[in-house]
Design an enzyme around this catalytic site. Structure first.
Site, PDB file in Angstrom:
ATOM      1  N   CYS A   1       0.876  -1.182   0.000  1.00  0.00           N
ATOM      2  CA  CYS A   1       0.000   0.000   0.000  1.00  0.00           C
ATOM      3  C   CYS A   1       0.912   1.230   0.000  1.00  0.00           C
ATOM      4  O   CYS A   1       2.092   1.124  -0.324  1.00  0.00           O
ATOM      5  CB  CYS A   1      -0.988  -0.015   1.158  1.00  0.00           C
ATOM      6  SG  CYS A   1      -0.291   0.273   2.794  1.00  0.00           S
TER       7      CYS A   1
ATOM      8  N   ASN B   1       2.221   1.631   4.482  1.00  0.00           N
ATOM      9  CA  ASN B   1       2.549   0.383   5.161  1.00  0.00           C
ATOM     10  C   ASN B   1       2.276   0.407   6.662  1.00  0.00           C
ATOM     11  O   ASN B   1       3.007  -0.161   7.459  1.00  0.00           O
ATOM     12  CB  ASN B   1       4.000  -0.026   4.882  1.00  0.00           C
ATOM     13  CG  ASN B   1       4.333  -1.457   5.270  1.00  0.00           C
ATOM     14  OD1 ASN B   1       5.437  -1.737   5.726  1.00  0.00           O
ATOM     15  ND2 ASN B   1       3.423  -2.387   5.092  1.00  0.00           N
TER      16      ASN B   1
ATOM     17  N   CYS C   1      -1.473   0.562   7.508  1.00  0.00           N
ATOM     18  CA  CYS C   1      -2.906   0.210   7.583  1.00  0.00           C
ATOM     19  C   CYS C   1      -3.227  -1.019   6.733  1.00  0.00           C
ATOM     20  O   CYS C   1      -3.265  -2.128   7.234  1.00  0.00           O
ATOM     21  CB  CYS C   1      -3.789   1.361   7.121  1.00  0.00           C
ATOM     22  SG  CYS C   1      -3.743   2.839   8.143  1.00  0.00           S
ATOM     23  N   ARG C   2      -3.457  -0.782   5.448  1.00  0.00           N
ATOM     24  CA  ARG C   2      -3.937  -1.853   4.563  1.00  0.00           C
ATOM     25  C   ARG C   2      -2.955  -2.993   4.393  1.00  0.00           C
ATOM     26  O   ARG C   2      -3.322  -4.162   4.537  1.00  0.00           O
ATOM     27  CB  ARG C   2      -4.262  -1.286   3.173  1.00  0.00           C
ATOM     28  CG  ARG C   2      -5.429  -0.356   3.146  1.00  0.00           C
ATOM     29  CD  ARG C   2      -5.580   0.273   1.788  1.00  0.00           C
ATOM     30  NE  ARG C   2      -4.542   1.286   1.594  1.00  0.00           N
ATOM     31  CZ  ARG C   2      -4.403   2.026   0.514  1.00  0.00           C
ATOM     32  NH1 ARG C   2      -5.231   1.854  -0.506  1.00  0.00           N
ATOM     33  NH2 ARG C   2      -3.463   2.934   0.428  1.00  0.00           N
ATOM     34  N   SER C   3      -1.717  -2.679   4.044  1.00  0.00           N
ATOM     35  CA  SER C   3      -0.793  -3.775   3.732  1.00  0.00           C
ATOM     36  C   SER C   3      -0.388  -4.612   4.942  1.00  0.00           C
ATOM     37  O   SER C   3      -0.335  -5.839   4.821  1.00  0.00           O
ATOM     38  CB  SER C   3       0.420  -3.275   2.946  1.00  0.00           C
ATOM     39  OG  SER C   3       1.124  -2.282   3.635  1.00  0.00           O
TER      40      SER C   3
ATOM     41  N   ASP D   1      -8.340   3.157   1.400  1.00  0.00           N
ATOM     42  CA  ASP D   1      -7.546   3.481   2.576  1.00  0.00           C
ATOM     43  C   ASP D   1      -8.485   3.649   3.771  1.00  0.00           C
ATOM     44  O   ASP D   1      -9.338   4.531   3.767  1.00  0.00           O
ATOM     45  CB  ASP D   1      -6.763   4.769   2.345  1.00  0.00           C
ATOM     46  CG  ASP D   1      -5.709   5.027   3.403  1.00  0.00           C
ATOM     47  OD1 ASP D   1      -5.836   4.487   4.532  1.00  0.00           O
ATOM     48  OD2 ASP D   1      -4.767   5.776   3.114  1.00  0.00           O
TER      49      ASP D   1
END
Length: 159
Positions: free
Chosen positions: A14, A17, A19-21, A127
């Site tokens: 993402c 690095n 939150c999402r990933s 996000d």
């Protein structure tokens, strides 16, 4: 079997690095373990804004993973040129990060670089930072579905 080579080495990417990933990394690793699949999973960001930081626990990547009993432990890092040969799959969280990844892909890359959503519905992972707690829960649910679709692909199951 322990000691066998992993069937895949996967990098979830993402922007920052935190939150999402890292959530995607944790969810994919847990799903693979539950299926008994030996894969390596890591995550990184294209921007490097948060290098060395832990996943977000304020809004809350960590809290959402804990709620679902998904172990999470990661320190943010930026995408590197060696990632393109170290990993078999590089999974972008959204189209913007996919473009950024492709822009810096070295000529010796051996990784399959795709939007993670291409294994399921072609959708990006929004996000969650701007979506409150429900944004993180939505990201978790999407990572779960995408993990199942990706692992089905690895196992050769029809999509």
């Amino acid at each position: 079997m322990p000691g066998d080579a992993p069937i895949a080495k996967v990098l979830v990417v993402c922007l920052g690095n935190i939150c999402r990933s890292p959530m995607g990394e944790a969810v994919l690793a847990a799903a693979a373990k539950q299926r008994g699949l030996n894969i390596v999973v890591d995550s990184c960001g294209t921007a490097g804004y948060h290098t060395g930081e832990d996943p977000d626990d304020v809004s809350s990547t960590v809290a959402t993973c804990k709620k679902h009993k998904i172990p999470i432990s990661h320190q943010s890092r930026k995408l590197t040129s060696s990632d393109f040969t170290e990993f078999t799959h590089i999974l972008a969280s959204d189209d913007s990060n996919l473009r950024d990844i492709k822009r810096v892909t070295p000529s010796n890359s051996t990784a399959d670089i795709r939007l993670w959503g291409s294994y399921l519905d072609g959708k990006s992972i929004p996000d969650p930072w701007y979506g409150g707690l429900s944004g993180f829960e939505n990201t978790y649910q999407q990572c779960t579905s995408l993990s199942d679709a990706f692992l089905d692909h690895l196992e050769g199951k029809p999509q």
